[in-house]
Write an enzyme that holds these catalytic residues in place. Sequence first.
Site, PDB file in Angstrom:
ATOM      1  N   ASP A  51      20.524-102.784 -25.889  1.00  0.00           N
ATOM      2  CA  ASP A  51      21.565-101.832 -26.295  1.00  0.00           C
ATOM      3  C   ASP A  51      22.845-102.069 -25.493  1.00  0.00           C
ATOM      4  OD1 ASP A  51      20.237 -99.351 -27.993  1.00  0.00           O
ATOM      5  OD2 ASP A  51      18.810-100.186 -26.581  1.00  0.00           O
ATOM      6  N   ASP A 117      26.642 -99.231 -33.612  1.00  0.00           N
ATOM      7  CA  ASP A 117      25.311 -98.940 -33.078  1.00  0.00           C
ATOM      8  C   ASP A 117      24.714-100.280 -32.668  1.00  0.00           C
ATOM      9  OD1 ASP A 117      22.727 -98.268 -32.442  1.00  0.00           O
ATOM     10  OD2 ASP A 117      22.510 -96.825 -34.060  1.00  0.00           O
ATOM     11  N   THR A 122      15.979 -98.139 -31.482  1.00  0.00           N
ATOM     12  CA  THR A 122      15.636 -98.550 -30.116  1.00  0.00           C
ATOM     13  C   THR A 122      14.186 -98.231 -29.768  1.00  0.00           C
ATOM     14  OG1 THR A 122      17.917 -98.313 -29.328  1.00  0.00           O
ATOM     15  CG2 THR A 122      16.186 -98.251 -27.671  1.00  0.00           C
ATOM     16  N   GLY A 251      15.131 -96.211 -37.646  1.00  0.00           N
ATOM     17  CA  GLY A 251      16.434 -96.800 -37.902  1.00  0.00           C
ATOM     18  C   GLY A 251      17.056 -96.417 -39.223  1.00  0.00           C
ATOM     19  N   ASP A 278      25.246 -94.474 -36.825  1.00  0.00           N
ATOM     20  CA  ASP A 278      24.016 -94.784 -37.566  1.00  0.00           C
ATOM     21  C   ASP A 278      24.289 -94.979 -39.051  1.00  0.00           C
ATOM     22  OD1 ASP A 278      22.025 -94.467 -35.444  1.00  0.00           O
ATOM     23  OD2 ASP A 278      22.514 -92.339 -35.511  1.00  0.00           O
TER      24      ASP A 278
END
Length: 339
Positions: A51, A117, A122, A251, A278
């Site tokens: 990330d 994103d 994650t 996701g 997102d």
Amino acid sequence: MASSHTVLMRLVASAYSVAQKAGMIVRRVIADGDLGVVEKTCATDLQTKADRLVQMSICSSLARKFPKLTIIGEEDLPSEEVDHELIEEGQWEEILKQPCPSQYSTIKEEDLVVWVDPLDGTKEYTEGLLDNVTVLIGIAYEGKAIAGIINQPYYNYQNNENQKLREHRNEAKGRKIARVLAPLVGRREAGPDAVLGRTIWGVLGLGAFGFQLKEVPAGKHIITTTRSHSNKLVIDCVTAMNPDEVLRVGGAGNKIIQLIEGKASAYIFASPGCKKWDTCAPEVILHAVGGKLTDIHGNALQYNKEVKHMNSAGVLATLRNYDYYASRVPESIKNALVP
């Protein structure tokens, strides 16, 4: 020369190359064997080394080429010098061959907002559910999502020697996933017919590219919804759809891909939690092929730089038959979710 192309198409071409580099970083972190997992707000809200590195790569790469952009990333990272290895300076020339839709031809850099994103899904990444993972770069103009890039770092990983990776993923828990998967992922791209990862992109008024559009068979109601962030509102809303099947996956990017590839007919998330980074890129891909994404009330999402990051009234998205699913959202759920 770059100056002969519009700002928007140059940005999309650069973001495509940046997204591909991001996918390589995501794979490399697992191959190196240390995910660097930290909890942000709770056990289901995680951040990994991937990330952090991917956000630095995307934001720094785009800011160097387009210094007047507004770039909003998911991760709250300290300001620091970015390693040159993370910078992507290329652009995908195939995109520059495409015409810019006329309504966007005079857009200036400072008019655009980019929502990033760096690693959507994650929690699934830390658990080895790698086909849930995407990298999302959404581009908005006047509050509307108009261009999007989705990279799937592990697209196609289940189709060759990496079936072994799937077999091992259930053995891996939390941070141990890296040690279990590292030797397998490290040789991902060495298979005789391995083509690992893909990048999907789209611009409103031009189309969406990098995938084969498919639809769920007529009359089937397959709902895709959250795997890690469910609650009573989500469950009640999904139940109200009278689904033939429910797919619980990670996701937002992954869920929209399920819609455009005929695996699901509606994406339902009747809860706060989903953020603008997102939905911005996936919304573009869906809208470019005739689908629709709104909040639970049917309101369009807004993406200007001042907007709150939370999609507090949830998400309802379909490729087809939007009105059918929207009509089945219970009033009690609408009343519980304030835009």
